[in-house]
Write a protein that holds these residues in place. Structure first.
Motif, PDB file in Angstrom:
ATOM      1  N   TRP A 259       0.838  -1.204  -0.252  1.00  0.00           N
ATOM      2  CA  TRP A 259      -0.213  -0.061  -0.070  1.00  0.00           C
ATOM      3  C   TRP A 259       0.862   1.221   0.111  1.00  0.00           C
ATOM      4  CZ3 TRP A 259      -4.822   0.976  -1.063  1.00  0.00           C
ATOM      5  CH2 TRP A 259      -5.715   0.068  -1.183  1.00  0.00           C
ATOM      6  N   ILE A 260       1.829   1.150   1.025  1.00  0.00           N
ATOM      7  CA  ILE A 260       2.565   2.229   1.045  1.00  0.00           C
ATOM      8  C   ILE A 260       3.336   2.742  -0.217  1.00  0.00           C
ATOM      9  CG2 ILE A 260       4.663   3.548   2.301  1.00  0.00           C
ATOM     10  CD1 ILE A 260       3.670   2.010   4.790  1.00  0.00           C
ATOM     11  N   SER A 261       4.024   1.731  -0.839  1.00  0.00           N
ATOM     12  CA  SER A 261       4.937   1.855  -2.114  1.00  0.00           C
ATOM     13  C   SER A 261       4.049   2.430  -3.221  1.00  0.00           C
ATOM     14  CB  SER A 261       5.415   0.535  -2.436  1.00  0.00           C
ATOM     15  OG  SER A 261       6.430   0.090  -1.302  1.00  0.00           O
ATOM     16  N   LEU A 262       2.968   1.972  -3.300  1.00  0.00           N
ATOM     17  CA  LEU A 262       2.011   2.283  -4.395  1.00  0.00           C
ATOM     18  C   LEU A 262       1.434   3.588  -4.415  1.00  0.00           C
ATOM     19  CD1 LEU A 262       0.420  -1.249  -5.299  1.00  0.00           C
ATOM     20  CD2 LEU A 262       1.398   0.490  -6.979  1.00  0.00           C
ATOM     21  N   LEU A 263       1.090   3.804  -3.087  1.00  0.00           N
ATOM     22  CA  LEU A 263       0.400   5.336  -2.729  1.00  0.00           C
ATOM     23  C   LEU A 263       1.251   6.227  -2.985  1.00  0.00           C
ATOM     24  CD1 LEU A 263      -2.051   4.638   0.041  1.00  0.00           C
ATOM     25  CD2 LEU A 263      -2.523   4.623  -2.450  1.00  0.00           C
ATOM     26  N   ILE A 264       2.611   5.858  -2.393  1.00  0.00           N
ATOM     27  CA  ILE A 264       3.489   7.118  -2.598  1.00  0.00           C
ATOM     28  C   ILE A 264       3.930   7.408  -3.986  1.00  0.00           C
ATOM     29  CG2 ILE A 264       6.145   7.577  -2.034  1.00  0.00           C
ATOM     30  CD1 ILE A 264       5.845   6.532   0.507  1.00  0.00           C
ATOM     31  N   GLY A 265       4.179   6.132  -4.661  1.00  0.00           N
ATOM     32  CA  GLY A 265       4.531   6.344  -6.209  1.00  0.00           C
ATOM     33  C   GLY A 265       3.182   6.959  -7.025  1.00  0.00           C
ATOM     34  N   GLY A 266       2.184   6.740  -6.819  1.00  0.00           N
ATOM     35  CA  GLY A 266       0.947   7.301  -7.239  1.00  0.00           C
ATOM     36  C   GLY A 266       0.733   8.753  -7.063  1.00  0.00           C
ATOM     37  N   ALA A 267       0.978   9.010  -5.708  1.00  0.00           N
ATOM     38  CA  ALA A 267       0.899  10.453  -5.460  1.00  0.00           C
ATOM     39  C   ALA A 267       1.948  11.400  -5.930  1.00  0.00           C
ATOM     40  CB  ALA A 267       0.991  10.671  -3.943  1.00  0.00           C
TER      41      ALA A 267
END
Lengths: 303, 366
Positions: free
Chosen positions: B251-259
């Motif tokens: 979750w953290i990886s994808l949300l940071i990347g997406g943001a």
């Protein structure tokens, strides 16, 4: 009714690029190597094959040339990942970007040119049937692809070579300890996957839609990678998956002929959305993936 | 005994720092040499290309400012992606997250074309960040809840994002006074980012990108959350044993990347472009993958690789104009650069032993 007839007649041809690329990737993955460069290899094969046909080389040399160029690209991948243990995911992406770039680079002077496809061969008696008749009127590549699918199924499940491939993919260390050249087999499997991706691209650009446009592969290589997961690494299921995607990619056109007011962009997105949905359904069955998955997939083989 | 003398690859006792530092430069040289051959093959003067690509971008204030302009989004996206890549979460769909960021940010000026006020561009950036984050959260959900491969899902979503952009620009968001071109209205002045360097298109998003780079450094090098992600990437079992949630890492990886990608998309429409267009997506999301790897997945390395990649973009444009090089040459160069780099860094942890030399050493020893 016309829409169904249209889909039935066209879905085998539409499925062929998916099928050929996915079966190639299936062989590579069965040996334990994940090559994500399929999209780029397809694009390169498509460009080279198109240029060959356009400059008067004919379809057979075009398929061979497209296949070989994509295979050479896959050998770069094999050298980095199997020879030097480079990260398979990243290297696959690199090869994919390189292939897409090369296809646009060499294809530039031929942008939006067209060539003539190849004639269809009808199976007498069956091709005249109402509704399903179109299914039995296909070009030679489609017929050969069906034969190839059966042959590959036989090789993978009923011969020593197939068993060897499975051994290398499931437990490379055990396979090596009883004297099999694990790396050589993997390089061969990757090269085969590259060749098939190139042939799939060649079919797309010189037969299915006989024209060259930058970006014409449009994600079909990635869907082929997804198809291998859908098919849980089995030839028969990959074939069914390819048929589904053949039908889905025609579905958009069929819906438009019926006259439903659905935005064309939604219809264009349909194969991608279906991929996401099916991937979710299949992958959530963890037991299925564990039973059929390739144990050493993506792992470098080191002594 | 081997029948043919292939060199053997042997693990090093310690990772080699000199090779790690040298790898990007070796890769650059190898990619440049192999590509020059390719240019010569289609009758383009390799030296002219070399000059246009690597020297010309630094010969004038304006062209250098264009390099800075291009570096911003690459830097932003790559910092976000690298955090995921280190945790072995492969978000390949930054392109789609970038597009969603651009779409979300554009919603304000599209629906309120007369809006003004200092709040306008900051709220667009926030909305864009949110857009990228939401788009990436689909991938995270599919990965965590449905066990689906994040590479394939995020990439498929990029194709969908592009169609969504086309739909908006050909339909509801098309500028009514735009002669039927697939583009939105021109944004009002307050929707545009303040210029940073006078006389150029460089805006404050470059500062934001650098600030994000510093934040990424603190996150990966100094924070516990970053440490947990890193452990999860290096040794999954150790992370599980320590009680670090793998789902949390995804979750953290994808949300940071997406943001980060969404923010970059927002900064693109409210920066140099000034409206929502089809051409806002120029492959930044894919190029940023290369930037992330070339920078060694390290926040500081990425700052350098982002500028290198931006130079190649501007240089490629130059070479197209002055040397007649097809623009796809930039993609070929990017692909070969990444491939060469990935090959080069395998020697950080391994070295080659040549069978011939090994024999002479044993002979000389007795």
């Amino acid at each position: 009714m016309i829409a169904i007839e249209f889909i039935l007649a066209g879905m085998l041809a539409a499925a062929t690029p998916f099928l050929l690329a996915a079966l190639g990737e299936l062989v590579a993955e069965r040996s334990g190597v994940l090559n994500l460069g399929v999209e780029g290899m397809m694009a390169l094969g498509a460009a080279i094959a198109f240029i060959t046909v356009y400059t008067g080389g004919g379809h057979v040399p075009a398929f061979i040339a497209g296949g070989i160029c994509a295979m050479i690209l896959s050998l770069f991948f094999a050298f980095a990942t199997i020879g030097l243990h480079a990260n398979q995911v990243a290297t696959g992406l690199a090869v994919g970007i390189l292939g897409l770039g090369l296809s646009a680079y060499f294809g530039k002077p031929f942008e939006s040119f067209t060539v003539t496809g190849i004639d269809k061969i009808a199976i007498l008696g069956l091709a005249e049937l109402p509704l399903v008749g179109g299914l039995f009127n296909q070009d030679i590549v489609v017929w050969l692809s069906l034969l190839f699918t059966v042959a590959l199924w036989y090789v993978l499940t009923r011969t020593k070579l197939g068993l060897l491939l499975k051994a290398v993919g499931e437990n490379p260390h055990a396979a090596e300890s009883i004297g099999y050249p694990v790396r050589l087999i993997r390089v061969g499997a990757v090269a085969f996957g590259g060749f098939m991706a190139g042939v799939a691209g060649a079919y797309a650009s010189t037969v299915y839609t006989p024209l060259w446009a930058d970006g014409m592969i449009a994600g079909r290589g990635w869907i082929a990678v997804a198809l291998v997961v859908f098919g849980t690494w089995m030839v028969g299921r990959v074939f069914l998956g390819a048929l589904l995607f053949g039908a889905v990619s025609l579905g958009g056109i069929a819906v438009q002929t019926v006259g439903l007011a659905i935005p064309s962009q939604l219809l264009t997105s349909l194969p991608y959305i279906v991929t996401i949905v099916v991937l979710g359904i299949i992958s959530s069955n963890k037991r299925l993936l564990r039973l059929n998955g390739i144990a050493s997939l993506g792992e470098p083989f080191e002594k | 005994m081997r029948t043919f003398a292939l060199p053997k690859l042997v693990r090093r006792e310690k990772a080699s720092l000199p090779i790690l530092v040298a790898a990007p430069f070796v890769a650059l040289a190898a990619a440049a040499l192999s590509n020059l051959v390719l240019y010569a093959a289609i009758g383009v003067d390799p030296l002219a290309v070399f000059y246009a690509m690597l020297i010309e971008p630094f010969t004038s204030y304006f062209s250098f400012s264009e390099v800075l302009l291009k570096a911003g989004p690459l830097l932003l996206i790559a910092q976000g992606l690298a955090i995921g890549f280190r945790a072995k979460v492969f978000n390949i769909g930054a392109e789609g997250q970038f597009v969603l960021g651009a779409i979300f940010a554009s919603a304000i000026p599209v629906y309120y074309p007369m809006a003004s006020g200092a709040w306008l561009w900051p709220s667009m950036l926030i909305l864009g960040t949110l857009g990228g984050l939401l788009w990436a959260s689909i991938t995270a959900f599919w990965r965590v809840r449905l066990n689906a491969n994040e590479i394939l899902v995020s990439l498929m979503l990029s194709f969908v994002a592009l169609q969504l952009l086309n739909y908006l620009l050909l339909g509801p968001w098309k500028d009514p006074a735009g002669f039927n071109f697939p583009q939105s209205v021109m944004f009002p002045f307050d929707a545009l980012l303040p210029t940073l360097l006078p006389g150029t298109r460089v805006n404050i998003s470059l500062l934001i990108a650098l600030a994000v780079a510093i934040m990424a450094w603190f996150f990966t090098q100094r924070s516990f959350a970053g440490y947990r992600l890193e452990v999860g990437g290096l040794a999954r079992n150790a992370a599980r044993y320590a009680g670090f949630s793998q789902n949390g890492a995804i979750w953290i990886s994808l949300l940071i990347g997406g943001a980060a990608a969404g923010l970059a998309g927002a900064a693109e429409v409210s920066g140099p472009v000034g409206q929502l267009q089809r051409s806002i997506s120029t492959g930044y999301g894919y190029a940023a993958i290369i930037v992330a790897y070339l920078g060694g997945l390290h926040p500081i390395g990425i700052v350098f690789s982002a500028f290198l990649m931006a130079t190649l973009y501007i240089g490629g444009d130059n070479a197209m104009v002055s040397a007649g090089l097809p623009i796809a040459a930039v993609n070929v160069f990017q692909g070969s650069l990444l491939l060469a780099y990935l090959i080069a860094i395998t020697f950080v942890r391994r070295r080659l032993v040549w069978p011939l030399r090994a024999t002479t050493e044993t002979v000389a020893q007795p």
